[in-house]
Design a protein around this motif. Sequence first.
Motif, short mmCIF file in Angstrom:
data_model
loop_
_atom_site.label_atom_id
_atom_site.label_comp_id
_atom_site.label_asym_id
_atom_site.label_seq_id
_atom_site.Cartn_x
_atom_site.Cartn_y
_atom_site.Cartn_z
N ASP A 120 1.36 11.11 -9.64
CA ASP A 120 0.72 12.43 -9.49
C ASP A 120 -0.77 12.35 -9.71
OD1 ASP A 120 3.27 13.39 -9.19
OD2 ASP A 120 3.50 13.86 -11.32
N GLU A 121 -1.18 11.44 -10.59
CA GLU A 121 -2.61 11.34 -10.87
C GLU A 121 -2.96 9.91 -11.27
OE1 GLU A 121 -1.68 14.18 -13.58
OE2 GLU A 121 -1.68 12.91 -15.36
N GLY A 122 -4.26 9.63 -11.25
CA GLY A 122 -4.73 8.32 -11.68
C GLY A 122 -4.86 7.34 -10.52
N ASP A 123 -5.41 6.18 -10.84
CA ASP A 123 -5.64 5.14 -9.84
C ASP A 123 -4.81 3.92 -10.15
OD1 ASP A 123 -7.50 6.28 -8.16
OD2 ASP A 123 -9.14 5.88 -9.59
N CYS A 124 -4.34 3.28 -9.11
CA CYS A 124 -3.61 2.04 -9.28
C CYS A 124 -4.05 1.13 -8.16
CB CYS A 124 -2.11 2.32 -9.21
SG CYS A 124 -1.10 0.84 -9.13
N GLU A 125 -4.74 0.05 -8.52
CA GLU A 125 -5.19 -0.88 -7.50
C GLU A 125 -4.64 -2.26 -7.80
OE1 GLU A 125 -9.47 -0.89 -6.42
OE2 GLU A 125 -9.09 -3.01 -6.04
N ILE A 126 -3.93 -2.83 -6.83
CA ILE A 126 -3.32 -4.13 -7.02
C ILE A 126 -3.69 -5.02 -5.85
CG2 ILE A 126 -1.17 -5.38 -7.36
CD1 ILE A 126 0.01 -2.86 -8.54
N MET A 127 -4.35 -6.11 -6.14
CA MET A 127 -4.83 -7.03 -5.10
C MET A 127 -5.61 -6.29 -4.02
SD MET A 127 -1.61 -9.60 -4.63
CE MET A 127 -0.30 -8.42 -4.76
N GLY A 128 -6.34 -5.27 -4.41
CA GLY A 128 -7.14 -4.53 -3.44
C GLY A 128 -6.38 -3.45 -2.68
N PHE A 129 -5.09 -3.28 -2.97
CA PHE A 129 -4.29 -2.27 -2.29
C PHE A 129 -4.02 -1.08 -3.21
CE2 PHE A 129 -2.93 -6.23 -0.27
CZ PHE A 129 -2.99 -5.91 1.08
N ALA A 130 -3.87 0.10 -2.60
CA ALA A 130 -3.20 1.20 -3.29
C ALA A 130 -1.76 1.11 -2.82
CB ALA A 130 -3.82 2.53 -2.90
N PRO A 131 -0.83 0.68 -3.68
CA PRO A 131 0.50 0.26 -3.23
C PRO A 131 1.20 1.23 -2.28
CG PRO A 131 0.26 -0.18 -5.55
CD PRO A 131 -0.98 0.55 -5.13
N TRP A 132 1.18 2.53 -2.58
CA TRP A 132 1.96 3.45 -1.76
C TRP A 132 1.24 3.85 -0.47
CZ3 TRP A 132 -0.36 4.20 -6.35
CH2 TRP A 132 -1.42 5.10 -6.38
N LYS A 133 -0.03 3.48 -0.37
CA LYS A 133 -0.76 3.87 0.84
C LYS A 133 -0.62 2.83 1.94
CE LYS A 133 -4.15 6.95 -1.19
NZ LYS A 133 -5.28 6.75 -2.09
N GLN A 134 -0.84 1.57 1.59
CA GLN A 134 -0.70 0.52 2.60
C GLN A 134 0.59 -0.24 2.32
OE1 GLN A 134 -3.95 0.41 0.61
NE2 GLN A 134 -5.29 -0.64 2.05
N ARG A 135 1.70 0.51 2.30
CA ARG A 135 2.96 -0.05 1.83
C ARG A 135 3.32 -1.37 2.50
NH1 ARG A 135 8.25 -0.30 3.20
NH2 ARG A 135 7.99 0.81 5.16
N ARG A 136 3.31 -1.40 3.83
CA ARG A 136 3.83 -2.60 4.50
C ARG A 136 2.98 -3.84 4.25
NH1 ARG A 136 6.22 -1.74 10.42
NH2 ARG A 136 5.85 0.49 10.48
N GLU A 137 1.67 -3.68 4.31
CA GLU A 137 0.80 -4.83 4.07
C GLU A 137 0.94 -5.28 2.61
OE1 GLU A 137 -0.13 -2.01 5.32
OE2 GLU A 137 -1.02 -2.36 7.30
N TYR A 138 1.08 -4.30 1.74
CA TYR A 138 1.13 -4.61 0.31
C TYR A 138 2.41 -5.33 -0.09
CZ TYR A 138 1.67 -3.90 -4.69
OH TYR A 138 1.91 -4.09 -6.02
N VAL A 139 3.57 -4.79 0.32
CA VAL A 139 4.82 -5.36 -0.17
C VAL A 139 5.04 -6.79 0.33
CG1 VAL A 139 6.00 -3.18 -0.57
CG2 VAL A 139 6.23 -4.32 1.65
#
Lengths: 257, 264
Positions: free
Chosen positions: B75-94
């Motif tokens: 709902d709030e906050g930032d989460c950046e993993i290896m340069g991805f926002a996990p739920w936004k670029q799901r396919r590239e990220y997973v």
Amino acid sequence: MIYFKYLRMVVKSMLQYRANLVLLTIGQLLSVAGYFAGIALLFARFGSLDGWSFGEVALCFGVVTAAWSLTECFARGFDVFQSTVRRGEFDRVLLRPRGTILQILGGNFEFTRLAKLLWAFAVLGVGVTQSGVEWSALRGLTLALMVLSGFLIFSGVFILGASVCFWTVEGLEFINIFTDGGRELAAYPLTIYTRWIRRFFTFILPFGCFNYLPLLYVTGRSANGLYALTPLFALAFLLPCLLMWRSGVRHYQSTGN
Amino acid sequence: MIELKGVGKTFKVARRGKGTLAALQSLFHRQYDLVRALDSVSFRVDEGEIVGYIGPNGAGKSTSIKVMSGILVPDEGDCEIMGFAPWKQRREYVRQIGVVFGQRTQLWWDVPIIDSFELLRDIYSVPQPEYARNLELLTQTMDLSAFLRTPLRQLSLGQRMRAEIAASLLHSPKLLFLDEPTIGLDAPSKLAVRQFIRQINAETKLTVLLTTHDMNDIDALTDRILLIGKGKILYDGAFSQIKQRSGQSAVEEVIAELYREYAL
């Protein structure tokens, strides 16, 4: 293509349970046989239905049954999607670098439903020979298009129903009114129903677009070639279904462990 | 590698009373409780680290793993993993991560393990040489060769977990989430799993974030723990320090004391 690799996996899994497979297939064969025999008996008694002969109704019934069995076989994943969500298996779908629709389609096939397809073709055969239609290439093409279109429209309804699971997994039985109910209804020419039902199943859930309307052209009731093209409306119907699915996926809440 | 800043997530849970009447009532009138599953969670994990993520049941461990693996949208906050926002670029990220849920399988139930592996290879489009290399390495280190051709349903729990972990590494991810990887395993299997995680981390600099209730897992694998309770990060630091402070010798006692201290 990855879709066929999924398909191979399902076949492999199914072959593990051969007896089950045989029994289910026989069950499917019997269910349609009984149903169609009922229609045949009715016609033996009453002759025709609102001006539609037995052969013509057989065409109608055959198209719906063929489209339905294809949908049950290939879009099965959306049919059982409620339990996929309940068991938390949709998590895994999201963890794989492939489209969600592809994975749901690929994760589930129900080949036993193809037994129904054989029957549907048999009934279509009866319709083709008994309906008195003068077949032309265009009419034959329209008939094939009707089956394909019905498959897409039924699949769209399945996708709609599955999308609802993203918001709630309770009280989803009402969707069967549109799937099972709609299928039963569409097995007969829409003309026998009252006006609002006809409208609903033409413009909202366009079942009429893949059998009743094109049949008007095929059986020569109307010379208007536009009726032959109504099955294409299925594509327009799929679009809102897919949009609904997409917004559902974004709304997904998963379940605890 | 992983950076979370003020991540929050609230669930709406339907409240329902006891008995048939209440069930009927809930058909027409729903009451909801708001459950704060994650409450401004912030931490960072560097490449090559192993981090133990601990906390009692319902503390928010699984929810945070689901956020970090892109299943849930916070709902709030930032989460950046290896340069991805996990739920936004799901396919590239997973494609870059591996996830093991100890209580759920990612393999196909009725077919031999190797068939599942091959389908995963195709799903992740792993080039054949890379797949062959990974499979070879995983088969050796996890000792899978005896049951690669056995259907999943016939495997013991320990064999299954080894196969699960191997499956999540076939596409050479850089980050591995393990949600209770040792749950229900017997002692030799636990040791094997731990030994493997250590080895793969040392060899490939794989970053590992694992949740567990078995503190021996933590003891064997890492010194860094994240303690989460009621959706908040309560402690982020060295496990050895906590042990020293408590003066207890048994790890379970140390943790029980830690939970008491934070009133969990």
